[in-house]
Design a protein around this motif. Sequence first.
Motif, PDB file in Angstrom:
ATOM      1  N   ALA A 133       0.832  -1.208   0.000  1.00 15.05           N
ATOM      2  CA  ALA A 133       0.000   0.000   0.000  1.00 15.05           C
ATOM      3  C   ALA A 133       0.867   1.259   0.000  1.00 15.05           C
ATOM      4  CB  ALA A 133      -0.928  -0.008   1.211  1.00 15.05           C
TER       5      ALA A 133
ATOM      6  N   ARG B 218       2.257   1.748  -3.478  1.00 19.78           N
ATOM      7  CA  ARG B 218       1.247   2.283  -4.404  1.00 19.78           C
ATOM      8  C   ARG B 218       1.026   3.776  -4.180  1.00 19.78           C
ATOM      9  NH1 ARG B 218      -1.285  -2.757  -3.299  1.00 19.78           N
ATOM     10  NH2 ARG B 218      -2.576  -1.777  -1.681  1.00 19.78           N
ATOM     11  N   ARG B 219       1.004   4.197  -2.913  1.00 26.14           N
ATOM     12  CA  ARG B 219       0.833   5.627  -2.633  1.00 26.14           C
ATOM     13  C   ARG B 219       2.020   6.438  -3.160  1.00 26.14           C
ATOM     14  NH1 ARG B 219      -1.102   3.649   2.428  1.00 26.14           N
ATOM     15  NH2 ARG B 219       0.919   4.120   3.382  1.00 26.14           N
TER      16      ARG B 219
END
Length: 247
Positions: free
Chosen positions: A231, A234-235
């Motif tokens: 995550a 991805r950010r």
Amino acid sequence: MNARSPQGLPARLLLAVLRAVRTYPRRSPLTLCYVGLLVLGHVWVENLLSTDRADALRGYISTNLDNLHDHPVTALFGSALLFDGTLTDIASTGFGGTLITLGLGICCCLSWAERRYGGLRAAAVLLGGHIGATLITAVVILIALRHGWYPDSVRQDSDYGISYGAQTSLAFATLALPRWARLPWAAFVLAWPLSGDGEWPGPLPDFTTVGHLLSAGLGFALAGTAALLAARRRRTEAALATADAHT
């Protein structure tokens, strides 16, 4: 019949299985080699060694307290090269354990981890569960002995095989499932070690059950860490893409 129709579901499943088998050596070479070593080791110990020598070998690689004190490296790594189960007695509970540990845990879940994260990280999951759960369980045993919850004979009990590493792989593979299936899968991973007929010697279950629950906890923790890192990546990628769009 259209393979995309509901009636074509068995055909799609069969094709998926055949494709997975065909690509298995290329996509999961480390897992395949490990499974081969396990099967060869099992045949060697069960069929080629004499009963006395096989028992002596199992006793030497057992990760009990005495062996961990005397020869910890040999016990830890030797134990990971055998599995405590059967490949032929399909009517026994031992075969059910083989299906879960060797079949699901190693052949399927470890293979997925290798395809998804690479061989080194998959090996880290396996060995982290095997070694980590074994050492933490040893601490639990020492505490239980101090309080009289386990008999002193537990220091020499037989405890070898791949099941802790397989259990960690089962828990780690929660990431491979859709969200709706993760809770039932986690319940299965935690429940099957408790399904045996072993008696609790005190306030704790037998130490192998403790080890399986601890290894599952390690697997869930590794899965959570991997999800958080993914995550965050991805950010970061999204932020970089946004920055590039404005330049």
